[in-house]
Design an enzyme around this catalytic site. Structure first.
Site, mmCIF file in Angstrom:
data_model
loop_
_atom_site.group_PDB
_atom_site.id
_atom_site.type_symbol
_atom_site.label_atom_id
_atom_site.label_comp_id
_atom_site.label_asym_id
_atom_site.label_seq_id
_atom_site.Cartn_x
_atom_site.Cartn_y
_atom_site.Cartn_z
ATOM 1 N N TYR A 151 0.779 -1.276 0.003
ATOM 2 C CA TYR A 151 0.149 0.031 0.041
ATOM 3 C C TYR A 151 0.909 1.187 -0.117
ATOM 4 C CZ TYR A 151 -3.406 3.478 1.715
ATOM 5 O OH TYR A 151 -4.314 4.656 1.524
ATOM 6 N N LYS A 155 0.937 4.126 -2.854
ATOM 7 C CA LYS A 155 0.675 5.687 -2.495
ATOM 8 C C LYS A 155 1.686 6.462 -2.780
ATOM 9 C CE LYS A 155 -3.472 5.466 -1.227
ATOM 10 N NZ LYS A 155 -4.636 6.033 -2.258
#
Length: 336
Positions: A151, A155
């Site tokens: 993740y 990002k």
């Protein structure tokens, strides 16, 4: 004239709350996600709040499916004025416990899904020379933490990708705008349906904010997209500032605290996750997760940009806070 808005990840969490905010302003809202039950419930909320919804199921990792969803939205609701990229998935585990297939899947949704959405939006907005793309980012796109390598990597990639696209639009003199809203920890259903290999139930790193706080920031960013980035929550600003001044110190701090702070005291229980299949295909989970008792419904830091008369005093306060944080980190580093 009502705006036409397309929101990915609209069946839950920030996407769901954002759909409600646009609906309150009478917008036509295209709802894109995989979970049919969540999408239908979101459509009912949009309709009840005065908006006009269209359910357009699609996996954002599939660019063909996303193209068809966008075409359906424009066919039924009109040209898309605002495109909001929210959809993501994740795996909570040390990197060595995430399989290559799982890591690729997170990247395909949480990063390439944003690229797919941006490409689709630009293909429609550039010929009209108008429109706004809002990327829902995260403080973790600037400062990574343990147990979320896939993740955090996605990002970070979204930030770099968006900056590149922004400069291309500037070069072209385009009236299409792209901005990022960097989010703090938010009380969404993801912590109950994320794939996890942690011994205890996963949780967002406190302080936690309600999804409506995030949604109001998205709405403001869509209306004022010339600013490169928006930051929601003092914790987001503090994290980014601290990382600029003392990344090594933060590494050591997170190595000590980052495992426990992302888990509750309750043992983990087996549950269906949404990595490969939607968790809300047959049952709606709404916008909120299970942390209502500890989540903040307001953010003073996110409130400031929506009130220009106070922006200078707010900026001064944040500058002072940044200076204080930097001094503290410097003293801590020297003491260590």
């Amino acid at each position: 004239m009502p705006q036409t808005v397309l929101i990915t990840g609209a069946s839950g969490g920030i996407g769901r709350a954002t759909a409600r905010e646009f609906a309150r302003r009478g917008a036509r809202v295209g709802l894109v996600a995989r979970g049919r039950a969540g999408l239908e419930a979101a459509a009912e909320e949009v309709r009840g709040l005065g908006g006009e919804p269209l359910v357009a199921p699609a996996d954002v990792a599939d660019h063909t499916a996303l193209h068809e969803a966008a075409a359906a939205v424009e066919r039924h609701l009109g040209p898309i004025d605002v495109w909001v990229n929210v959809a993501f998935t994740s795996v909570f585990a040390p990197f060595t416990e995430i399989t290559p297939e799982e890591f690729r899947r997170v990247t395909e949704v949480a990063y390439l899904g944003f690229a797919n959405g941006t490409r689709e939006a630009l293909s429609r907005m550039l010929p009209r020379d108008r429109g706004t793309i809002v990327q829902v980012g995260s403080a973790l796109g600037d400062r990574s933490i343990p147990l979320q390598s896939a993740y955090c990597g996605a990002k970070h990639a979204v930030n770099g990708f968006t900056s590149s696209v922004r400069t291309e639009l500037m070069h072209q003199g385009s009236n299409v705008h792209i901005t990022v809203v960097q989010m703090p920890a938010v009380n969404t259903p993801q912590f109950s349906w994320v794939r996890s290999r942690l011994p205890r139930h996963p949780q967002p790193v406190p302080p936690i904010y309600q999804p409506e706080v995030a949604a109001r920031a998205v709405l403001h960013a869509a209306a004022h997209p010339r600013r490169k980035q928006y930051y929601v929550g003092a914790s987001t600003v503090g994290t980014i500032v601290a990382n600029k001044f003392a990344a090594g110190l933060l590494d050591r701090y997170l190595a000590r605290t980052g495992y426990d702070s992302q888990q509750t005291g309750a043992p983990a229980h087996p549950h269906p996750d949404n990595l490969w299949k939607p968790a809300d295909a047959d049952r709606d989970h709404g916008a909120h997760g299970v942390f209502d008792d500890s989540a903040h419904a307001h953010s003073a830091q996110a409130w400031l940009p929506r009130h220009p008369a106070l922006t200078w005093s707010g900026a001064a306060g944040l500058t002072a806070a940044a200076a204080t944080a930097a001094a503290w980190l410097h003293r801590t580093r020297r003491a260590g």
